[in-house]
Write an enzyme that holds these catalytic residues in place. Structure first.
Site, PDB file in Angstrom:
ATOM      1  N   LYS A   1       0.907  -1.229   0.015  1.00 25.00           N
ATOM      2  CA  LYS A   1      -0.008  -0.181   0.037  1.00 25.00           C
ATOM      3  C   LYS A   1       1.031   1.205  -0.011  1.00 25.00           C
ATOM      4  CE  LYS A   1      -0.577   0.208   4.945  1.00 25.00           C
ATOM      5  NZ  LYS A   1      -1.459   0.283   6.291  1.00 25.00           N
TER       6      LYS A   1
ATOM      7  N   GLY B   1      -9.630  -0.547  10.972  1.00 23.23           N
ATOM      8  CA  GLY B   1     -10.192  -1.458  10.151  1.00 23.23           C
ATOM      9  C   GLY B   1     -10.267  -0.939   8.834  1.00 23.23           C
TER      10      GLY B   1
END
Length: 314
Positions: free
Chosen positions: A194, A226
């Site tokens: 990422k 989350g």
């Protein structure tokens, strides 16, 4: 040796402590933890612990500062009551993510917490899946960092088809943890890379590995907001994954994390009870809790008997 074990529960981990005591077939020690009107914490051990092997079970989860202070005061109470040995059992070690200085003029709070626990009078620390293994070196007393992997592996083997499983690390930093679990279940490994191209723009997810047609298992130590988990699941499904589950040891799940995960494309999030699950967690359609009580109970029993704890993971 079991007769000399005293399991003491803090407010953060009472259900887990009760399950550990049941596993060891010993009664939970009587202990009162209450607050005065100004919210000062008062602890009273309500049975004799002189010469006993005392294990204080307390996660320093939300509210972290209250639960940490409870732990320190319980350790002090046991020390002043002439306990033979005091082991602080922290299923979840709060402040672990502050294990280094990320910029100038910032603390290393994990080291400060280690100092506080030691100075309060703990003789030993037992914890689970530290965010960074080197935090063990912050303590000048024996420290056992247990792993939830055996519990997770057993659950994965019981519920998922091994033929098309693939273990996925949600970031580059978790590769070692994910690789260890992949080896245990004999599954290939993929990595989510990422990166944020520009400030204010959403993260771009690149998948390292072929996940097409696979049942992907995201593995990590902590799930907090989350966001990373949900984004990783979407990226894996976009790359052709059949479905995506996640096995995370510590379900911090702060803010709107539970609703975020419940409305996501995650098939299931499996967390341990290292942090006491909230009512929202229990009601969420795709969040399931597995217990680590037998794992901690076995480690406590072996510590009391002076036998090997590391052999639990061989």
């Amino acid at each position: 040796m079991k007769s000399s074990i005293k399991i003491v529960a803090g407010n953060a981990s009472r259900p887990l402590a009760e399950a550990i005591a049941a596993y060891l077939e010993v009664p939970l020690a009587l202990c009162s933890v209450r607050r005065f009107a100004d919210m000062e914490i008062f602890v009273e051990l309500q049975e004799n612990v002189r010469g006993e092997d005392v294990f204080i079970v307390q996660s320093t989860s939300f509210p972290a500062n209250d639960h940490l202070m409870e732990l320190l005061i319980m350790i002090d109470a046991a020390r002043r009551s002439s306990a033979r040995r005091i082991t602080a059992v922290l299923p979840y070690f709060g402040y672990a993510r502050q294990d280094r200085r990320t910029s100038g003029r910032t603390p290393i709070s994990a080291k400060l917490v280690a100092n506080l626990i030691t100075e309060a009078g703990a003789d030993r620390v037992m914890t689970l899946d530290l965010h960074a293994g080197q935090i063990q070196g912050f303590f000048d007393i024996p420290t056992d960092n247990l792993f939830a992997a055996p519990v997770m592996v057993r659950d994965i083997k019981e519920r998922l088809d091994p033929a098309d499983m693939m273990v996925v690390s949600p970031d580059v930093g978790g590769v070692v943890r994910a690789r260890a679990l992949a080896k245990r279940i004999d599954a290939p490994l993929a990595i989510v890379d990422k990166r944020r191209e520009r400030p204010g723009e959403s993260e771009v997810m690149n998948i390292i590995g072929d996940v097409e047609g696979r049942s992907c298992i995201l593995v990590d130590d902590i799930v907090d907001s989350g966001g990373t988990l949900v984004n990783a699941a979407e990226a894996l499904l976009a790359q052709g994954a059949k479905d995506v589950s996640a096995y995370i040891t510590h379900g911090v799940l702060s803010g709107g994390a539970v609703s975020r995960i419940a409305s996501s494309k995650l098939k299931e999030l499996v967390i341990s009870d290292s942090i006491q699950p909230t009512a929202a967690v229990k009601l969420a359609r795709n969040i399931r809790v597995v217990t680590i009580a037998p794992l901690l109970g076995e480690a406590i029993g072996r510590t009391a008997d002076e036998s090997s704890v590391s052999s639990l993971f061989t």
